[in-house]
Scaffold this motif. Structure first.
Motif, PDB file in Angstrom:
ATOM      1  N   ARG A  70       0.845  -1.193   0.000  1.00  0.00           N
ATOM      2  CA  ARG A  70       0.000   0.000   0.000  1.00  0.00           C
ATOM      3  C   ARG A  70       0.882   1.245   0.000  1.00  0.00           C
ATOM      4  N   ARG A  71       0.557   2.188  -0.868  1.00  0.00           N
ATOM      5  CA  ARG A  71       1.286   3.459  -0.914  1.00  0.00           C
ATOM      6  C   ARG A  71       0.509   4.516  -0.125  1.00  0.00           C
ATOM      7  N   VAL A  72       1.242   5.256   0.711  1.00  0.00           N
ATOM      8  CA  VAL A  72       0.621   6.275   1.550  1.00  0.00           C
ATOM      9  C   VAL A  72       1.344   7.600   1.337  1.00  0.00           C
ATOM     10  N   ASP A  73       0.698   8.682   1.756  1.00  0.00           N
ATOM     11  CA  ASP A  73       1.369   9.979   1.725  1.00  0.00           C
ATOM     12  C   ASP A  73       2.561   9.940   2.669  1.00  0.00           C
ATOM     13  N   PRO A  74       3.670  10.591   2.288  1.00  0.00           N
ATOM     14  CA  PRO A  74       4.855  10.552   3.151  1.00  0.00           C
ATOM     15  C   PRO A  74       4.550  11.042   4.561  1.00  0.00           C
ATOM     16  N   LEU A  75       5.029  10.281   5.527  1.00  0.00           N
ATOM     17  CA  LEU A  75       4.821  10.566   6.941  1.00  0.00           C
ATOM     18  C   LEU A  75       6.083  11.193   7.528  1.00  0.00           C
TER      19      LEU A  75
END
Length: 268
Positions: A182-187
């Motif tokens: 899963r790709r997420v917005d950079p944290l």
């Protein structure tokens, strides 16, 4: 350029590079204006990750219908390839050495199940270091990865490193330290995470008032690791962790895997 029994040293302007081919062909030292940029010690410096990068889940990968198992050197996974644990051979001419270029190779062997050759190149100027990795097969096609794991010093002459980059996504990391898919917005950090940069890796480390270093690559994958007090790692690589399984890139007799990165610097 100078050569000892173990190390090869290149010097151009204020830049000095030391490569240790007998110890995984790692960069043991990179000095700019007399300042050492890399954490020192036999596990550190900058080592090549090849023929895979980061963790391979449970030490297993498939090539077609064939399942292969690798030694679990970071249980329950296999980590960082075999190149860092191998003695490499010189592959440079005298003319290349005189021009600030040097190359080394090793032949793939057990525990990697396929035969082939890995070549690493170094090209030093007064303003940049360009690294290259190439993976070739001696016959059968196989999935592979290539990249680098530099340990940049957290502090340089008392100045703490600051990281700056703009990633399109972050690979979500599971409890097993592998990307979930899963790709997420950079944290926000601290990180031990893989980021995607479709236009190519571009990460800046700044030691305020001392030096600015930019790590670039045409590859779109980079792992950033900054969970230790002593170092910051910016790792350009040809695919994500566990990529032998999730994003296999086949090395074929007519299509070797080639990977480059350039580190450029400026001083105030």
């Amino acid at each position: 350029m100078s050569r000892s029994e173990e190390n090869v040293r290149l010097s151009v302007g204020e830049a000095e590079l030391t490569v240790d081919p007998g110890h995984g062909c790692r960069i043991s030292s990179l000095r700019i204006g007399g300042a050492e940029l890399l954490r020192q010690g036999e596990r550190y410096g900058c080592f090549p990750m090849v023929p895979w990068c980061g963790r391979t889940g449970n030490g297993e990968f498939r090539n077609g219908d064939v399942l292969h198992r690798l030694p679990l050197n970071s249980p329950p996974h296999a980590i960082h390839g075999t190149g860092r644990d191998t003695s490499w051979q010189p592959a440079s001419t005298a003319a290349e050495l005189a021009e600030g270029r040097v190359a080394f190779y090793y032949d793939l062997a057990d525990p990697w199940p396929y035969r082939g050759r890995v070549t690493q190149t170094f090209e030093l100027t007064g303003e940049a270091l360009t690294l290259g990795l190439a993976v070739e097969t001696y016959g059968d096609s196989f999935p592979a990865q290539a990249g680098w794991h530099p340990w940049f010093r957290r502090t340089l002459d008392g100045a703490a490193a600051e990281l700056s980059f703009d990633a399109a996504w972050q690979e979500e990391r599971g409890a097993d330290h592998l990307p979930t898919g899963r790709r997420v917005d950079p944290l926000p950090g601290p990180w031990d995470d893989c980021f995607g940069m479709p236009d190519g890796v571009d990460v800046k480390l700044t030691w305020p008032g001392r030096l600015e270093l930019t790590v670039r690559s045409r590859s779109e994958w980079v792992v950033v690791y900054d969970e230790q007090d002593e170092a910051v790692c910016v790792e350009p690589q040809s695919g994500p962790p566990n990529g032998l399984n999730t994003a296999p890139r086949l090395v074929t007799p007519i299509d070797p895997l080639e990977m480059t990165t350039t580190w450029s610097w400026t001083r105030p």
